[in-house]
Design an enzyme around this catalytic site. Structure first.
Site, PDB file in Angstrom:
ATOM      1  N   LYS A  42       0.944  -0.954   0.020  1.00  0.00           N
ATOM      2  CA  LYS A  42       0.175  -0.026  -0.099  1.00  0.00           C
ATOM      3  C   LYS A  42       1.057   1.656  -0.045  1.00  0.00           C
ATOM      4  CE  LYS A  42      -4.208   1.459   2.077  1.00  0.00           C
ATOM      5  NZ  LYS A  42      -5.102   1.334   3.153  1.00  0.00           N
ATOM      6  N   ASP A 137     -15.917  -1.062  10.515  1.00  0.00           N
ATOM      7  CA  ASP A 137     -16.922  -0.864   9.014  1.00  0.00           C
ATOM      8  C   ASP A 137     -16.853  -2.533   8.169  1.00  0.00           C
ATOM      9  OD1 ASP A 137     -17.402   0.162   6.230  1.00  0.00           O
ATOM     10  OD2 ASP A 137     -15.745   0.676   6.061  1.00  0.00           O
TER      11      ASP A 137
END
Length: 304
Positions: A42, A137
């Site tokens: 990432k 989430d």
């Protein structure tokens, strides 16, 4: 004359193709040149992050949270590297992609398959809660699959640590994806992170077994009203055991909603259940997370 292709490297990682892209981050496939192991890299632009306080807080939270967690059903954080302009988060590569793609491709799953994913999800969520981490989430887009089809929770950017709770012991930030959010999260009254995460798990179980969401509406207020009233219909093909467990999880009252110990004792859940086997990681230090954001000339290696 063909020039030889230059293999880009970040530390010991040979960087390959882009496998995901967002506003602040790009995710690329990479390989550890020493071990041959595949990883997901990432890559974040440090300047963009420093100009966006909300996003930099989210990334710091994600790194801190993942340092605390070492579980076979959570995407593993290997290390974080930083240069003057970039931050590189080295993560476990889940070659099976997102669970949401499986649902879109296959439609509803058979109960045995859905149960296996749900068992792994509950194992991981329970572990996170034991470490004082609430995901906030949980949804199929944030659940990845490895090469053996094992589920891996990812994306802890909206997570909260137990120490962030207010004086009332509750969390107060409304966040997550509305279709998966618990009524008490939408109600803005303060909520228990563990109980709210379990509601999201119930929505995911419903979606795995039915191929669609329990709560859907293009009008946000109508959607909120449906969630608050737990207004949904279980498909006729669900077994009584699956239906009963869903009803106990999708209880709009967080005080009477089923808890993890009760889920673990549920007859439908227990079928072919295999608890996760793993070794605990040593207590993580979080005081070095800020280092990767410093405007350093020298490439800084921050090992987990």
């Amino acid at each position: 004359m063909n020039r030889p292709k230059v293999q880009r490297r970040v530390g010991k990682y040979e960087v390959g193709k882009t496998i995901g892209q967002g506003t602040f981050a790009k995710v690329r496939y990479a390989k550890n040149a020493e071990t041959g192991e595949s990883v997901a890299l990432k890559i974040l632009d440090k300047q963009k992050l420093l100009k966006n306080n909300k996003m930099s807080v989210q990334i710091k939270r994600e790194i801190s949270t993942m340092k605390l967690i070492n579980h076979p059903n959570v995407v593993r954080l290997y290390e974080v590297l930083a240069s003057k302009t970039k931050i590189y988060i080295v993560l476990e590569f889940a070659m099976g992609g997102e669970l949401v793609d499986k649902i879109r491709h296959d439609g509803r799953l058979k109960e045995d398959g859905a149960r296996r994913y749900f068992q792994q999800l509950i194992n991981a969520v329970d572990y996170c809660h034991s470490r004082g981490v609430y995901h906030r989430d949980l949804k199929p887009e944030n659940l990845l699959l490895d090469g053996q089809g094992n589920l891996k929770i990812s994306d802890f950017g909206l997570s909260a640590l137990s120490r962030q709770a207010g004086g009332d012991g509750l969390l107060h930030t409304t966040c997550g994806t509305p279709n998966y959010a618990a009524p008490e999260v939408l109600g803005d009254q303060g909520y228990d992170g563990a109980t709210a995460d379990l509601w999201s798990c119930g929505v995911i179980l419903f979606e795995l077994l039915s191929g669609h969401l329990p709560f859907e509406d293009s009008n946000l207020l109508t959607l909120y009203n449906k969630i608050t009233a737990a207004e949904y219909n279980c498909p006729y093909w669900l077994s009584p055991g699956a239906k009963n467990l869903i009803v106990r999880i999708l209880d709009p009252n967080p005080t009477t909603r089923i808890k993890v110990p009760e889920i673990l004792e549920d007859a439908w859940f227990k079928k072919d259940y295999k608890p996760a086997v793993f070794e605990e990681r040593e207590e993580a230090k979080l005081d070095d997370v800020e280092d990767v954001f410093k405007d350093s000339e020298v490439s800084h290696i921050y090992l987990i």
